[in-house]
Scaffold this active site. Structure first.
Site, PDB file in Angstrom:
ATOM      1  N   HIS A  20      32.160 -26.494  99.060  1.00  0.00           N
ATOM      2  CA  HIS A  20      33.006 -27.203  98.107  1.00  0.00           C
ATOM      3  C   HIS A  20      33.511 -26.210  97.070  1.00  0.00           C
ATOM      4  CE1 HIS A  20      31.160 -31.472  98.742  1.00  0.00           C
ATOM      5  NE2 HIS A  20      32.339 -31.403  99.325  1.00  0.00           N
ATOM      6  N   CYS A  27      27.592 -30.714  90.780  1.00  0.00           N
ATOM      7  CA  CYS A  27      27.521 -31.685  91.875  1.00  0.00           C
ATOM      8  C   CYS A  27      27.009 -33.034  91.379  1.00  0.00           C
ATOM      9  CB  CYS A  27      26.603 -31.178  92.984  1.00  0.00           C
ATOM     10  SG  CYS A  27      27.303 -29.859  93.986  1.00  0.00           S
TER      11      CYS A  27
END
Length: 271
Positions: free
Chosen positions: A165, A259
């Site tokens: 990511h 996250c």
């Protein structure tokens, strides 16, 4: 440097586990201390509150061990919420849970047309949306993001599966400055980042490997993994105040402070 008060969405890791492997960090055979994961998450939440930020919480759902990673639940800018579509079936049921939360909270809601893993891959940096692709979020989703939010989208190609990511390879420090790991990006994307952010902070691989770039900044304070000592030093040299947290249990699933944290932007933030 001015700190901007933030509103965050988080999800308690009540059901956290590593039951499958969908990124290189995950090893289902390695032990996980779920109680420690909760305590570490609670410490992160308290850090945000101590800094004056507002923390909203979404109820965790049994059977969804990665729901703690709220950044993947959507992208929220100027009161608009783009829901998500996960690449992996193990996380698919998180999407409707987060969508329902956005709807109940009154955000103007948009559904994705392509795989889109939220703020894990979509980061607002000043007047641009930095959009990662290569492992999770589909490149085709970037055009929809531009239409929905009205910001020019800069596509960045990720090339190292450990940094699957964008928020594992780059953090937005303020409207003009980012920190990133050059090796995590394709040569063309590295050139784009140099052009857009000539004064960027470059992280070392050692700090990236403890998810040091999975950090949260309010413009003055940067919350990052305490193991990322070199990066913390570089940030302090630039005038930022760093706050180290230990999320070692959640890192076993490939997650860090960012996250766990979805920024809820309802318009111009208050200072």
């Amino acid at each position: 440097m001015d700190a901007t008060r933030q509103r965050f969405l988080m999800c308690r890791p009540t059901y956290f586990a590593v039951d499958y492997a969908i990124n290189p960090w995950m090893d289902p055979t390695a032990p996980v201390d779920a109680d420690l994961a909760v305590r570490q998450w609670e410490r992160l939440r308290q850090v945000y509150r101590d800094l004056g930020h507002t923390v909203e919480e979404i109820a965790p759902v049994a059977g969804l061990p990665d729901m703690v990673f709220a950044a993947n639940g959507g992208t929220v800018i100027d009161g608009k919420a783009m829901a998500v579509q996960f690449r992996d079936p193990q996380r698919a049921d998180e999407a409707p849970a987060y969508r329902a939360w956005f709807e109940a909270a009154g955000f103007e809601l948009y559904d994705p047309k392509h795989v889109n893993e939220g703020e894990g891959d979509i980061l607002l940096a000043g007047g641009h949306l930095l959009a990662g692709t290569g492992f999770r979020t589909a490149h085709a989703s970037h055009a929809q993001l531009q239409e929905v939010f009205g910001y020019p989208v800069i596509t960045l190609q990720l090339v190292d599966p450990r940094f699957y990511h964008l928020d594992t390879a780059l953090t937005v420090l303020d409207e003009q400055t980012v920190a990133y790991l050059p090796e995590a990006f394709s040569p063309g994307s590295q050139a784009v980042l140099r052009r857009l952010f000539p004064d960027a902070v470059h992280a070392t691989m050692a700090d990236a490997e403890v998810l040091g770039l999975n950090a949260v900044s309010d413009g003055r304070h940067v919350v990052l993994p305490e193991q990322a000592t070199d990066l913390a030093g570089k940030l302090r040299d630039r005038g930022y105040q760093t706050i180290g947290v230990d999320l070692s249990e959640l890192r076993k699933a490939g997650g860090g402070p960012k996250c766990c944290t979805l920024r809820l932007r309802q318009g111009k933030a208050s200072r």
